[in-house]
Structure formats: structure tokens, C-alpha cells
Write an enzyme that holds these catalytic residues in place. Structure first.
Site, PDB file in Angstrom:
ATOM      1  N   ASP A  67       0.820  -1.215   0.000  1.00  0.00           N
ATOM      2  CA  ASP A  67       0.000   0.000   0.000  1.00  0.00           C
ATOM      3  C   ASP A  67       0.852   1.262   0.000  1.00  0.00           C
ATOM      4  O   ASP A  67       2.080   1.194   0.137  1.00  0.00           O
ATOM      5  CB  ASP A  67      -0.969  -0.011   1.199  1.00  0.00           C
ATOM      6  CG  ASP A  67      -0.310  -0.452   2.507  1.00  0.00           C
ATOM      7  OD1 ASP A  67       0.932  -0.454   2.580  1.00  0.00           O
ATOM      8  OD2 ASP A  67      -1.029  -0.788   3.460  1.00  0.00           O
ATOM      9  N   ASN A 136      -7.948  -2.545  14.047  1.00  0.00           N
ATOM     10  CA  ASN A 136      -9.339  -2.777  13.626  1.00  0.00           C
ATOM     11  C   ASN A 136      -9.453  -3.947  12.646  1.00  0.00           C
ATOM     12  O   ASN A 136     -10.489  -4.137  12.018  1.00  0.00           O
ATOM     13  CB  ASN A 136      -9.933  -1.500  13.003  1.00  0.00           C
ATOM     14  CG  ASN A 136      -9.214  -1.067  11.731  1.00  0.00           C
ATOM     15  OD1 ASN A 136      -8.314  -1.758  11.251  1.00  0.00           O
ATOM     16  ND2 ASN A 136      -9.604   0.066  11.173  1.00  0.00           N
ATOM     17  N   HIS A 138      -7.577  -4.451   9.881  1.00  0.00           N
ATOM     18  CA  HIS A 138      -7.225  -4.236   8.467  1.00  0.00           C
ATOM     19  C   HIS A 138      -5.923  -4.933   8.105  1.00  0.00           C
ATOM     20  O   HIS A 138      -5.047  -5.121   8.944  1.00  0.00           O
ATOM     21  CB  HIS A 138      -7.195  -2.742   8.092  1.00  0.00           C
ATOM     22  CG  HIS A 138      -6.033  -1.944   8.586  1.00  0.00           C
ATOM     23  ND1 HIS A 138      -6.182  -0.800   9.345  1.00  0.00           N
ATOM     24  CD2 HIS A 138      -4.695  -2.084   8.404  1.00  0.00           C
ATOM     25  CE1 HIS A 138      -4.996  -0.272   9.601  1.00  0.00           C
ATOM     26  NE2 HIS A 138      -4.072  -1.041   9.047  1.00  0.00           N
ATOM     27  N   GLU A 143      -9.683  -1.451   5.006  1.00  0.00           N
ATOM     28  CA  GLU A 143     -10.388  -1.129   6.233  1.00  0.00           C
ATOM     29  C   GLU A 143     -11.651  -1.988   6.360  1.00  0.00           C
ATOM     30  O   GLU A 143     -12.105  -2.575   5.371  1.00  0.00           O
ATOM     31  CB  GLU A 143     -10.761   0.362   6.223  1.00  0.00           C
ATOM     32  CG  GLU A 143      -9.554   1.313   6.172  1.00  0.00           C
ATOM     33  CD  GLU A 143      -8.836   1.457   7.528  1.00  0.00           C
ATOM     34  OE1 GLU A 143      -8.800   0.492   8.304  1.00  0.00           O
ATOM     35  OE2 GLU A 143      -8.305   2.558   7.770  1.00  0.00           O
TER      36      GLU A 143
HETATM   37  C1  GLP Z   1      -0.660   0.175   8.612  1.00  0.00           C
HETATM   38  C2  GLP Z   1      -0.290  -0.530   7.306  1.00  0.00           C
HETATM   39  C3  GLP Z   1      -0.486  -2.012   7.412  1.00  0.00           C
HETATM   40  C4  GLP Z   1       0.059  -2.465   8.744  1.00  0.00           C
HETATM   41  C5  GLP Z   1      -0.825  -1.949   9.843  1.00  0.00           C
HETATM   42  C6  GLP Z   1      -0.309  -2.245  11.234  1.00  0.00           C
HETATM   43  O1  GLP Z   1      -1.698   1.062   8.506  1.00  0.00           O
HETATM   44  N1  GLP Z   1      -0.928  -0.056   6.153  1.00  0.00           N
HETATM   45  O2  GLP Z   1       0.128  -2.677   6.332  1.00  0.00           O
HETATM   46  O3  GLP Z   1       0.046  -3.865   8.814  1.00  0.00           O
HETATM   47  O4  GLP Z   1      -1.110  -0.581   9.681  1.00  0.00           O
HETATM   48  O5  GLP Z   1       0.745  -1.403  11.548  1.00  0.00           O
HETATM   49  P1  GLP Z   1       1.751  -1.664  12.722  1.00  0.00           P
HETATM   50  O6  GLP Z   1       2.483  -2.914  12.358  1.00  0.00           O
HETATM   51  O7  GLP Z   1       2.653  -0.473  12.729  1.00  0.00           O
HETATM   52  O8  GLP Z   1       0.938  -1.815  13.950  1.00  0.00           O
END
Ligand code: GLP
Length: 255
Positions: A67, A136, A138, A143
């Protein structure tokens, strides 16, 4: 789905890196799917150490990021293009340009997303897709209520995700409102899905993804449809799972 519960948060990265290294050793031109964020950081530092020690060579490996934010320059330190360069391509000694990131600044997002999908197809698909999980539920930036068959597209971020990710920006106002993300249908086409999570703030999302119903309410629950999904978590992230005894037993007695 294989659920592996490790003793310490640091073991998550070690275990996942071993699985990735083994995929690359059986297929030198492997195609890796990269996640950003904090959860996979340990994977990248473990892989970087293997590369430094000469135990792993990723110079023929290519990859795709999940992403990107819309509307911040690729050079912005919080952009995923910058993350990929700084935390993946450089330390893992991959070739420049070998990891594609969705273009968050395209003049035509529909077309840019289609081209991104075509590049994945032309590369022969993704061999192993690394995934984190949002609080949440995702994955990528899909989302809650994302279509389970969605493809790479522009999405609106939830306020929760913008708040969670504000730590990478100077203020919450700076966090973009939109992103480009591989869809759940795109992610499901990877040959092996490897989801990692640490900490109790992920426990609810992990329980919903692993033991809840498959529902777009928790996008990560779509992993239940995949024939090769591995979830590696520490005890805190496993805290709300009901079948931990079974997962531990299955891992210990794995042939
Ligand atoms: C972000 C990314 C995801 C990631 C998630 C968790 O928004 N787009 O690919 O897995 O949130 O992030 P983190 O590993 O920093 O908790």
C-alpha cells in the site's frame, strides 16, 4: 491456518524471517510481498543480518509493497516508498527498483492500480506475502467492510487508522485521508500469507481474524479462505484466542 505462538515479541521476526529465507533458498528469483509498519520491523532486521552474514542473497529477489498513502511525495519520510527504500531495499541489499510500491500521486488512480496489478501478474504472482494487522483488523489498508474480492484501489482511511499512524507524522492532521492498497482479492492470490503481530493492542483483531466468522468487518479474517496462511504472534497478541492449547500442541508435534 497455522497459528504459531512464540515466547517473546522478538521471536516473531526471527521465526518469520526463517520461513522467508527458506522460500528464497528454494526459488532464487522469488517475489516477496512487503508490509510496512512496526510489526514486520523485526523480520527485516533479521533478514538484513542474514544478508550481512552471507547466509542469504536477495539480489535476484523482487517484490511489491501492499500500500501507499495518497498525496504525500514519495520522498516524504512517512511514505511507504521511503520505508521500502530505507528499511527493505537498502538493508536487504536488493537491487534498486526491485520493489514496486503503488503510486500515491498518480494523475489517474484507476489506471495506476490496474498497472500495479498487471505488474504482479507479469512477475508470476507473489510467493510469500508478509502482513501486519491493524487494531481494527485491516490488512494492507483494507479497512473494515472492504470487499473480500477487492483489487488494488483507492480507499478512505478510518479515523482509528489515521490516529494509530499519526506517530509517523508530525501531527494527526498531516496523516493523509486516502491510500492506495492491494485488495483482499489481490492479497489472497499470493501463494503463502505470513501475518505477524505482537502486543495486546492486537489481541482483539487477532482473535477476530483467526477464530471469528469470515467477515469484511474484520478484513484479516479473509485469511481463513487461503490454503496456506501462517500467523505468527507473541503471547500478548494471542491473549484473546480460545484454542491456544491446540495451536501450541499442533506446532510442537508438527512432523
Ligand atoms: C498500517 C499498514 C499495514 C500495517 C498496519 C499495522 O496502517 N498499512 O500494512 O500492517 O497498519 O501497523 P503496525 O504494524 O505499525 O501496527
Amino acid at each position: 491456518m497455522e497459528v504459531i505462538i512464540v515466547d517473546a515479541a522478538a521471536d516473531v521476526g526471527r521465526m518469520a524471517a526463517r520461513i522467508i529465507a527458506s522460500t528464497v533458498s528454494t526459488k532464487s528469483a522469488a517475489v516477496l510481498g512487503f508490509a510496512t509498519g512496526s510489526s514486520p520491523a523485526g523480520i527485516y532486521s533479521e533478514l538484513a543480518a542474514m544478508v550481512r552474514d552471507g547466509a542469504l542473497d536477495l539480489s535476484s529477489t523482487t517484490g511489491f509493497a501492499l500500500d501507499e498513502y495518497v498525496g504525500i511525495p514519495a520522498g516524504h519520510p512517512a511514505s511507504y516508498a521511503a520505508f521500502v527504500q530505507r528499511d527493505i531495499v537498502g538493508p536487504l541489499k536488493m537491487r534498486t527498483g526491485s520493489v514496486r510500491v503503488p503510486d500515491g500521486n498518480s494523475a489517474d488512480h484507476d489506471r495506476g492500480c490496474l498497472e500495479f496489478e498487471n505488474k504482479i501478474s507479469r512477475a508470476g504472482g507473489i510467493d510469500i506475502q508478509i502482513l501486519g494487522i491493524g487494531a481494527n483488523g485491516h490488512i494492507g489498508f483494507n479497512e473494515p467492510t472492504s470487499s473480500l474480492k477487492s483489487r488494488t484501489r483507492i480507499k478512505t482511511l478510518t479515523q482509528q487508522t489515521r490516529t494509530d499512524n499519526a506517530r509517523f507524522f508530525n501531527s494527526q492532521n498531516e496523516v493523509p485521508t486516502h491510500c492506495i492498497t492491494q485488495g483482499l482479492g489481490t492479497i489472497l492470490e499470493a501463494k503463502h500469507l505470513l501475518l505477524v503481530a505482537q502486543g495486546e493492542q492486537k489481541a482483539q483483531a487477532i482473535a477476530a481474524a483467526v477464530e471469528g466468522p469470515v467477515s469484511s468487518r474484520c478484513p484479516a479474517s479473509v485469511l481463513q479462505f487461503h490454503n496456506r496462511a501462517t500467523v505468527i504472534i507473541d503471547g500478548a497478541a494471542a491473549g484473546l484466542l480460545e484454542l491456544t492449547d491446540y495451536y501450541r500442541h499442533a506446532f510442537r508435534s508438527k512432523p
